[in-house]
Design a protein around this motif. Structure first.
Motif: not given
Length: 531
Positions: A104-106, A108, A218
């Motif tokens: 998920r944060y990748t 971003v 996630e």
């Protein structure tokens, strides 16, 4: 008397035994599409708009950039194509990043990097500045290309994985269409301003991407690899078609991750998996037969997707239409909008067929159509090139074949590359394996898009498309020989299909015979129990 009872059961449809017998033979209803997984797939796939928009907008903007900055054809080729080379760094880094901070944060990270790149392109003052901006944007594109299909595959239930995993390709096509529309919309502005707005406005999708990630869970497979079984179970309950499937998916993921089935949420914390250590050795130095087969298929499909010339058609569509006889700048840009619209429509059709028809039939039909349309396009452009008069039929044929080519590409080769390459790698290898496929994709695309102008000046534009037709023909035989069908299987089950690169059909038939024997034995046991 027993005969009478049997006769009553046979002739009375309302008899309870008859109802049970009929129910036993009722077809299994296909589960309703999981709305939560559907939403997650859409949100993740927004990252793919970044590449699509850049491809589409550069198709028209390059002509204005060449005029404004007085660039040579070689400089234009590098300007257009090097983003694909730059994206290699992004896709390679994304494999490590996604195992480190999560899928998920990748996403971003992808949006943030492309946002900076788009703004830098919009404010570029010269060629050197623009190439630096392209490097930054390329890193963001590489991140988005790798992470969107991985995340989507990992949240999708088996019943609709093909449909949902094709979304990144859908959004690439939507981005291409937006880029074409942007070209047409800003083409009337002064040359030095128009191309900068065309490129700079690409920052908008990346802002939206960073915001939508807040509403996404996630990946359950990443959560399991981190030992967070409780969190993974919650996500699986929401993204599965039933509680039973959720439990089975969790069991399969635990097995693939090397976590004991009886391990609880507290104990598993001491058994977290590493962030990719040893994966590269397993892929390249000591691969098993299934992994070697998977790697060949994963790299091969990405290579042939680009080597068959899709980026040459999409990025240089204005050049092709000019060779075909369309000289007006606005008419050429309007024709490219038609290309983008055709690609988008047919990719939407493909999403509904992937889980109904299967990967292999669509892929083989798509590539076969590409061979025919590329050959006809090469013929039409060759006739135009060698004629001193306008040939209306050859012009019409060339334009029609451009549209036919992108339609055939979008119905199979486009989405299936994304779907197939993400679902065949086992969990422990998925992030790095997918990044290798994306790297091959970008290298091949970079070679084609950088050298296409030089290629068609060397062997003629018609000859270029005859070359692409030959490559597509080789691709058809490669797919027919080496690619097993993966429709309807869980991600953890797919690895069993691989291991026999050429003779995979024989292995599959043996497996089916075993299932039939096993099923027959079960049926005999059930019949004996009823008797």
């Amino acid at each position: 008397m027993s005969v009478g009872l049997n006769s009553e059961r046979d002739v009375n449809p309302s008899h309870p035994s008859t109802e049970k017998t009929i129910a036993d033979f009722d077809p299994v209803k296909k589960p309703e599409r999981n709305k939560f997984a559907f939403t997650c797939a859409i949100l993740a796939s927004v990252a793919s708009i970044l590449l699509g928009y850049d491809i589409g907008v550069m198709s028209g903007a390059k002509d204005y950039i060449q005029t404004d900055l007085k660039l040579s054809d070689v400089q234009v080729g590098f300007l257009v194509g090097t983003l694909n080379w730059y994206s290699l760094f992004g896709s390679a880094a994304a494999g490590v990043t996604s195992d480190w901070i999560g899928r998920r944060y990748t996403i971003v990270v992808a949006g943030a990097i492309f946002f900076a790149g788009a703004l830098l392109m919009g404010f570029s003052t010269n060629y050197a500045f623009l190439m630096v901006a392209r490097f930054v944007a390329g890193i963001g594109v590489g991140y988005g290309l790798m992470i969107a299909p991985v995340y989507t595959a990992e949240v999708s239930p088996a019943s609709s994985r093909g449909f949902l995993t094709s979304f990144p390709e859908v959004f690439i096509n939507a981005g291409i269409l937006l880029g074409y529309v942007s070209n047409y919309a800003f083409s009337k502005l002064p040359t030095n301003l128009g191309w900068r707005i065309m490129l700079g406005i690409g920052a908008i999708p990346s802002v939206f991407l960073a915001l939508v990630v807040l509403g996404m869970p996630e990946s359950p497979r990443w959560l399991v690899m981190q030992g967070r079984l409780g969190d993974a179970r919650k996500v699986l309950d929401k993204t599965s078609d039933s509680k039973e499937e959720s439990q089975q998916r969790l069991s399969d993921i635990k097995e693939a991750a090397g976590i004991p089935q009886d391990c609880n949420d507290d104990l598993v914390q001491v058994q977290k998996k590493s962030h990719g250590e040893g994966v590269w050795k397993e892929l390249f130095i000591h691969p098993t037969r299934p992994v070697r087969h998977i790697l060949i298929c994963g790299i091969g499909i990405h290579f042939f997707q680009q080597a068959s010339g899709i980026d040459a058609v999409v990025l240089y569509s204005t050049n092709i239409f000019e060779k075909a006889g369309i000289t007006s700048s606005s008419h050429k840009l309007l024709a490219t909008v038609g290309v983008g619209f055709t690609k988008t429509v047919f990719i939407l059709v493909a999403t509904f067929l992937l889980d109904r028809i299967g990967r292999r039939p669509l892929l083989l039909s798509s590539v076969g159509g590409m061979v025919l349309s590329l050959s006809a396009l090469g013929f039409g452009l060759t006739m135009i090139d060698h004629s001193h008069e306008t040939l209306p039929w050859a012009v019409a044929l060339s334009i029609a074949m451009v549209l036919a080519f992108v339609a055939f590409f979008s119905i199979g080769m486009g989405p299936i590359t994304c779907v197939y390459s993400t679902e065949i790698f086992p969990l422990r290898l998925r992030a790095q394996g997918t990044s290798i496929g994306v790297a091959m994709n970008r290298v091949t695309s970079g070679v084609i898009s950088t050298t296409f102008i030089m290629l068609y000046k060397a062997i003629s534009i018609g000859g270029s498309f005859f070359l692409f037709a030959g490559i597509a023909a080789v691709a058809w035989f490669f797919f027919y020989t080496c690619f097993p069908e993966t429709r309807g299987r869980t991600l953890e089950d797919i690895e069993m299909l691989f291991g026999n690169l050429i003779n995979w059909r024989s292995a599959l038939k043996d497996e089916q015979k075993e299932e039939e024997v096993h099923g027959g034995n079960e049926g005999q046991i059930q019949m004996g129990t009823k008797a």
